[in-house]
Design an enzyme around this catalytic site. Sequence first.
Site, mmCIF file in Angstrom:
data_model
loop_
_atom_site.group_PDB
_atom_site.id
_atom_site.type_symbol
_atom_site.label_atom_id
_atom_site.label_comp_id
_atom_site.label_asym_id
_atom_site.label_seq_id
_atom_site.Cartn_x
_atom_site.Cartn_y
_atom_site.Cartn_z
ATOM 1 N N GLU A 102 0.843 -1.206 0.000
ATOM 2 C CA GLU A 102 0.000 0.000 0.000
ATOM 3 C C GLU A 102 0.872 1.248 0.000
ATOM 4 O O GLU A 102 1.980 1.232 0.530
ATOM 5 C CB GLU A 102 -0.874 0.012 1.259
ATOM 6 N N ASP A 103 0.347 2.328 -0.541
ATOM 7 C CA ASP A 103 1.094 3.582 -0.485
ATOM 8 C C ASP A 103 0.958 4.243 0.880
ATOM 9 O O ASP A 103 1.936 4.746 1.431
ATOM 10 C CB ASP A 103 0.659 4.541 -1.607
ATOM 11 N N ASP A 106 -4.044 5.311 6.613
ATOM 12 C CA ASP A 106 -4.589 6.496 7.267
ATOM 13 C C ASP A 106 -5.461 6.005 8.441
ATOM 14 O O ASP A 106 -4.938 5.706 9.512
ATOM 15 C CB ASP A 106 -5.383 7.259 6.187
ATOM 16 N N PHE A 155 -2.050 16.559 4.120
ATOM 17 C CA PHE A 155 -2.488 16.003 2.845
ATOM 18 C C PHE A 155 -1.310 15.976 1.890
ATOM 19 O O PHE A 155 -0.825 17.021 1.463
ATOM 20 C CB PHE A 155 -3.646 16.834 2.284
ATOM 21 N N ARG A 168 0.446 11.758 -9.305
ATOM 22 C CA ARG A 168 0.916 10.416 -8.929
ATOM 23 C C ARG A 168 2.319 10.142 -9.473
ATOM 24 O O ARG A 168 3.085 9.385 -8.893
ATOM 25 C CB ARG A 168 -0.027 9.344 -9.475
HETATM 26 C C1 PRP Z 1 -5.713 5.537 -0.173
HETATM 27 C C2 PRP Z 1 -4.622 4.514 0.095
HETATM 28 C C3 PRP Z 1 -5.347 3.456 0.864
HETATM 29 C C4 PRP Z 1 -6.368 4.230 1.630
HETATM 30 C C5 PRP Z 1 -5.882 4.444 3.034
HETATM 31 O O1 PRP Z 1 -6.397 5.158 -1.320
HETATM 32 O O2 PRP Z 1 -4.066 4.013 -1.090
HETATM 33 O O3 PRP Z 1 -5.958 2.502 0.011
HETATM 34 O O4 PRP Z 1 -6.549 5.480 0.970
HETATM 35 O O5 PRP Z 1 -6.867 5.057 3.813
HETATM 36 P P1 PRP Z 1 -7.492 4.390 5.106
HETATM 37 O O6 PRP Z 1 -6.370 3.862 5.954
HETATM 38 O O7 PRP Z 1 -8.209 5.543 5.764
HETATM 39 O O8 PRP Z 1 -8.437 3.311 4.675
HETATM 40 P P2 PRP Z 1 -7.408 6.097 -2.084
HETATM 41 O O9 PRP Z 1 -8.788 5.782 -1.596
HETATM 42 O O10 PRP Z 1 -6.938 7.511 -2.005
HETATM 43 O O11 PRP Z 1 -7.370 5.563 -3.568
HETATM 44 P P3 PRP Z 1 -6.187 5.598 -4.644
HETATM 45 O O12 PRP Z 1 -5.083 4.712 -4.116
HETATM 46 O O13 PRP Z 1 -6.831 5.036 -5.857
HETATM 47 O O14 PRP Z 1 -5.750 7.034 -4.808
#
Ligand code: PRP
Length: 182
Positions: A102-103, A106, A155, A168
């Site tokens: 995962e990136d 949160d 952010f 990205r």
């Molecule tokens: C981001 C990230 C995780 C998630 C983390 O994805 O890649 O999947 O949010 O948040 P959390 O811990 O509150 O669940 P995002 O929904 O921004 O989608 P993307 O990767 O397609 O930009």
Amino acid sequence: MADYVEEVRQEILLPAETIQARVTELGRQISSDYRGRHVFLVGVLKGAWVFLADLARNLTVPASFDFMSVSSYGSATKTSGVVQILKDLEESIEGRDVIIVEDIVDTGLTLSYLVSLLQTRKPASLRVCVLLDKSSRRTTAVPLDYVGFEIPDAFVVGYGLDYSGRYRNVPYIFTLRPEVYS
Ligand code: PRP
């Protein structure tokens, strides 16, 4: 970097060299931990593709890859604690050594859901590797086996992370000027 980024950038939080050095370390650590095994990396779209691509090229153990896509950030389903699968894995993970990549983590909702879901599919082992840990935002506990950086509650975009689909492909991680998203 292009002018269009300089116009919106507030501060560089993690320069490209810093990220690359840490990703190299993570690749070494995973390669050492999985010596003699074959890892199966699960990238969570879309944000993880940049990190996964760099991490993968720092692995010295055999590796295979698959991707999942889950409901986007801030959607009604997600705030209610239900994560919707938009794209599932194409291969079985039964008996395999799986690492979710995962990136960012949160609230922890997405990863805790994915860990629970993938556990039901009987992998030989299941670990989690995240580039960024925004731990001050956590509402759901999730075990993190490999973490690139702990970051403050800001952010951030770049290196896979987007604002409205953009940035990205910027090779470093930065904050946006508030007027960009307010
Ligand atoms: C981001 C990230 C995780 C998630 C983390 O994805 O890649 O999947 O949010 O948040 P959390 O811990 O509150 O669940 P995002 O929904 O921004 O989608 P993307 O990767 O397609 O930009």
